[in-house]
Design a protein around this motif. Structure first.
Motif, mmCIF file in Angstrom:
data_model
loop_
_atom_site.group_PDB
_atom_site.id
_atom_site.type_symbol
_atom_site.label_atom_id
_atom_site.label_comp_id
_atom_site.label_asym_id
_atom_site.label_seq_id
_atom_site.Cartn_x
_atom_site.Cartn_y
_atom_site.Cartn_z
ATOM 1 N N THR A 1 -13.195 -17.317 -56.113
ATOM 2 C CA THR A 1 -12.950 -17.577 -57.532
ATOM 3 C C THR A 1 -11.662 -18.373 -57.680
ATOM 4 O O THR A 1 -10.693 -18.164 -56.945
ATOM 5 C CB THR A 1 -12.836 -16.267 -58.332
ATOM 6 N N LEU A 2 -11.684 -19.273 -58.651
ATOM 7 C CA LEU A 2 -10.511 -20.056 -59.024
ATOM 8 C C LEU A 2 -10.203 -19.757 -60.486
ATOM 9 O O LEU A 2 -11.020 -20.056 -61.366
ATOM 10 C CB LEU A 2 -10.768 -21.553 -58.829
ATOM 11 N N THR A 3 -9.067 -19.146 -60.741
ATOM 12 C CA THR A 3 -8.648 -18.815 -62.098
ATOM 13 C C THR A 3 -7.557 -19.785 -62.528
ATOM 14 O O THR A 3 -6.539 -19.924 -61.834
ATOM 15 C CB THR A 3 -8.140 -17.365 -62.183
ATOM 16 N N ILE A 4 -7.793 -20.438 -63.685
ATOM 17 C CA ILE A 4 -6.837 -21.399 -64.236
ATOM 18 C C ILE A 4 -6.165 -20.765 -65.445
ATOM 19 O O ILE A 4 -6.851 -20.346 -66.392
ATOM 20 C CB ILE A 4 -7.535 -22.716 -64.624
ATOM 21 N N GLN B 1 -4.113 -25.864 -54.246
ATOM 22 C CA GLN B 1 -3.347 -24.820 -53.590
ATOM 23 C C GLN B 1 -2.980 -23.738 -54.606
ATOM 24 O O GLN B 1 -2.788 -24.029 -55.791
ATOM 25 C CB GLN B 1 -2.074 -25.401 -52.963
ATOM 26 N N PRO B 2 -2.903 -22.483 -54.178
ATOM 27 C CA PRO B 2 -2.503 -21.415 -55.117
ATOM 28 C C PRO B 2 -1.129 -21.697 -55.710
ATOM 29 O O PRO B 2 -0.200 -22.123 -55.017
ATOM 30 C CB PRO B 2 -2.493 -20.165 -54.229
ATOM 31 N N SER B 3 -1.004 -21.481 -57.013
ATOM 32 C CA SER B 3 0.258 -21.706 -57.724
ATOM 33 C C SER B 3 0.313 -20.762 -58.920
ATOM 34 O O SER B 3 -0.538 -19.875 -59.073
ATOM 35 C CB SER B 3 0.363 -23.167 -58.170
ATOM 36 N N SER B 4 1.326 -20.982 -59.779
ATOM 37 C CA SER B 4 1.462 -20.125 -60.958
ATOM 38 C C SER B 4 0.334 -20.353 -61.957
ATOM 39 O O SER B 4 0.002 -19.457 -62.737
ATOM 40 C CB SER B 4 2.813 -20.399 -61.631
ATOM 41 N N ARG B 5 -0.294 -21.521 -61.927
ATOM 42 C CA ARG B 5 -1.394 -21.827 -62.844
ATOM 43 C C ARG B 5 -2.754 -21.687 -62.186
ATOM 44 O O ARG B 5 -3.763 -21.605 -62.876
ATOM 45 C CB ARG B 5 -1.254 -23.235 -63.399
ATOM 46 N N HIS B 6 -2.793 -21.690 -60.879
ATOM 47 C CA HIS B 6 -4.068 -21.601 -60.163
ATOM 48 C C HIS B 6 -4.034 -20.389 -59.229
ATOM 49 O O HIS B 6 -3.220 -20.330 -58.304
ATOM 50 C CB HIS B 6 -4.327 -22.868 -59.351
ATOM 51 N N LEU B 7 -4.920 -19.454 -59.472
ATOM 52 C CA LEU B 7 -5.052 -18.251 -58.640
ATOM 53 C C LEU B 7 -6.393 -18.306 -57.923
ATOM 54 O O LEU B 7 -7.451 -18.354 -58.559
ATOM 55 C CB LEU B 7 -4.962 -16.985 -59.495
ATOM 56 N N ILE B 8 -6.344 -18.319 -56.580
ATOM 57 C CA ILE B 8 -7.557 -18.383 -55.761
ATOM 58 C C ILE B 8 -7.715 -17.058 -55.025
ATOM 59 O O ILE B 8 -6.806 -16.622 -54.321
ATOM 60 C CB ILE B 8 -7.484 -19.549 -54.758
ATOM 61 N N THR B 9 -8.853 -16.437 -55.200
ATOM 62 C CA THR B 9 -9.163 -15.182 -54.504
ATOM 63 C C THR B 9 -10.496 -15.337 -53.779
ATOM 64 O O THR B 9 -11.354 -16.124 -54.202
ATOM 65 C CB THR B 9 -9.232 -14.002 -55.478
ATOM 66 N N GLN B 10 -10.653 -14.572 -52.709
ATOM 67 C CA GLN B 10 -11.888 -14.627 -51.930
ATOM 68 C C GLN B 10 -12.258 -13.233 -51.464
ATOM 69 O O GLN B 10 -11.441 -12.516 -50.889
ATOM 70 C CB GLN B 10 -11.745 -15.568 -50.734
ATOM 71 N N ASP B 11 -13.478 -12.852 -51.740
ATOM 72 C CA ASP B 11 -14.020 -11.568 -51.314
ATOM 73 C C ASP B 11 -15.270 -11.850 -50.489
ATOM 74 O O ASP B 11 -16.336 -12.141 -51.033
ATOM 75 C CB ASP B 11 -14.356 -10.691 -52.523
ATOM 76 N N GLY B 12 -15.108 -11.754 -49.162
ATOM 77 C CA GLY B 12 -16.225 -12.122 -48.300
ATOM 78 C C GLY B 12 -16.489 -13.612 -48.414
ATOM 79 O O GLY B 12 -15.634 -14.447 -48.143
#
Length: 536
Positions: free
Chosen positions: A371-374, A356-367
């Motif tokens: 991407t999952l940024t740690i 789940q998105p949190s302060s350490r995990h950023l999830i974005t979706q374009d179409g």
């Protein structure tokens, strides 16, 4: 007597007819209006008080006796009766009762009263005919936009009725199309939505003022102007597939029919164009066709097709992150229709945990790219396998990504060590070359300094000429003094070193070297002369 008794009657009627004709000419008759099948009472003048002998006649081509207050004279028809000893009451009027009636009263004097009875009929059974495009099951008429419509209204009435058409659109007041006694029909050539509403035909009997009206609703239909659109999407909160078909812009709403292709198996039919399918009805590459139809055409209808496709995943199999740094994992989904739902999971436990998105995990979706940024990578918490999952009604696809978390490396120290080793190796190679091959170093030095080799060669040639002259002088001395020792080679070596200095020097040193060379030659000649002066 019979002949004598019957003779005066024609003369009395003729005289009565003459009197009635004069009265009508004077316009003294009263007008009474009655309606068919109703009762009517005709009054004998407007006189109050006692009445005399009253007799009623009808004025046709000849006066016809109807009724008398003399009880010995029966009425002409049972429908006729005397009211208030003077008024004629007629029951159940018919059209044949219309005409002029005369009342004769004998009281001291004879008085005559004329009554004109008019009988009105209708309007009855108004018939409205609208030549429209069609009729709905409930009887409502409809016309296609742009078509022509004929309107007509008929009613049985006496006298002929006054016909008037009224139109009332939705949420507006009524407006008249005009009235006419002879023309009761009209046409609208180009129907439009603003002409949709209620059409009323009103028939008015001008004699009785009785009227009747009939209201007919007319709808104006038109198909959508563009082609239908259909699509598929995942139903909210389930793995059901929702098929949606839209054909907007027409009136009323069209009908939708979903079928499978090929085969033509009917999936569903509705006014909404939405159908729900389970996973068992789906497969990769399956096609569904939406066929639309409208009440006013086109007859062939219109259609659109959707094809279901499963997802394909593409991602980097391995990623590296330094402790305390950030890393981005990328997952690309292609070919999925409807678009797949993308999830990121960790397989540390069973079942797999959705990130789940949190302060350490950023999830974005374009179409269909996710991407999952740690942030702030930790070897204990973040290293391991990550799963990118694409959920689709056709199927589920997954791809694993291994994340390696490492300690940061001192890049500056590594670079410094490499540079130091390179410099050390260069120094060793230079020393070896200088030790084993000084001539090579001499040539390399000349190359780097870019001196003019022609000038050097000239200097060397000049020195060789001087040496040859010296050698010639020495040979002459050897011939004269065979026992004398050969001159030492040190000056010659000195000349070589000076030539070397000359070659490695600059222009100014060249001049100084040439001067020194001349001085050495003079000193050498002086030494030779001194030795010649020595006693043997």
């Amino acid at each position: 007597m019979a002949a004598g008794g019957g003779a005066p009657e024609p003369r009395v009627l003729v005289c009565l007819g003459a009197l009635l004709a004069g009265w009508v000419a004077l316009g003294l008759e009263a007008v009474v209006i009655g309606e068919v099948h109703e009762n009517i009472t005709l009054h004998c003048g407007n006189i109050s008080g006692p009445r005399g002998l009253v007799t009623w006649y009808r004025n046709d081509s000849e006066p016809v006796f109807l009724l008398s207050s003399n009880s010995s004279l029966p009425p002409a028809e049972p429908r006729f009766s005397l009211v208030d000893a003077s008024s004629l009451h007629i029951k159940s009027l018919g059209l044949g009762d219309e005409g002029n009636y005369t009342c004769q009263e004998i009281l001291n004097v004879t008085q005559w009263f004329q009554v004109w009875l008019q009988v009105a009929s209708g309007p009855y059974q108004i018939e409205v005919h609208i030549a429209a495009t069609g009729t709905l099951p409930n009887g409502t008429l409809y016309a296609a936009r742009g078509s022509g419509v004929d309107f007509s209204c008929n009613s049985s009435s006496r006298p002929p009725p006054l016909v008037e058409w009224w139109f009332q659109a939705l949420n507006s007041s009524s407006e008249s199309f005009g009235h006419n006694l002879t023309v009761n029909s009209f046409s609208l050539l180009l129907m439009s939505p603003r002409l949709q509403g209620n059409y009323t035909c009103l028939a008015l009997n001008l004699l009785s003022k009785r009227h009747r009206k009939v209201t007919t609703e007319l709808l104006v239909y038109y198909p959508p102007p563009s082609a239908p659109q259909c699509w598929a999407q995942m139903a909210s909160g389930s793995f059901m597939l929702q098929l949606t078909c839209r054909w907007d812009g027409g009136y009323p709403d069209p009908d939708f029919l979903w079928i499978e292709e090929p085969g033509g198996v009917i999936v569903g039919k509705s006014k909404l164009g939405v159908e729900m399918l389970s996973e068992s009805q789906l497969s990769d590459g399956k096609k569904f066709k939406c066929v639309t139809s409208h009440i006013v055409g086109p007859e062939s209808g219109a259609s659109c097709v959707v094809q279901i496709r499963g997802p394909s995943l593409l991602s980097e199999p391995m990623k590296t992150c330094f402790v305390g740094g950030n890393v981005t994992l990328t997952c690309q989904v292609s070919g999925a229709y409807p678009p797949a739902k993308i999830l990121w999971l960790r397989n540390l436990t069973q079942p797999e945990v959705v990130i789940q998105p949190s302060s350490r995990h950023l999830i974005t979706q374009d179409g269909q790219d996710s991407t999952l940024t740690i942030h702030n990578c930790s070897q204990d918490l973040d290293e391991g396998y990550y799963i990118c999952r694409a959920d689709s009604p056709v199927g589920v696809r997954e791809v694993e990504i291994w994340l390696s978390v490492k300690e940061p490396v001192n890049i500056g120290g590594i670079v410094g060590t490499i540079v130091s080793l390179l410099l050390l190796g260069l120094a060793i190679i230079s020393g070896l070359l200088l030790y084993y091959s000084p001539v090579f170093c001499w040539k390399v030095g000349n190359t780097f300094r870019g001196q003019n080799m022609d000038d050097v060669m000239v200097l060397v040639d000049s020195e060789e000429e001087e040496e040859e002259e010296e050698d010639a002088a020495v040979e002459e001395e050897e011939e004269a003094h065979e026992r004398e020792e050969l001159p030492k080679e040190i000056p010659k070596q000195d000349h070589i070193h000076r030539v070397t200095a000359l070659v490695n020097g600059n222009i100014e040193q060249m001049g100084n070297g040439f001067q020194d060379l001349q001085d050495d030659s003079s000193e050498e000649q002086s030494d030779i002369v001194q030795e010649e002066d020595r006693p043997v």
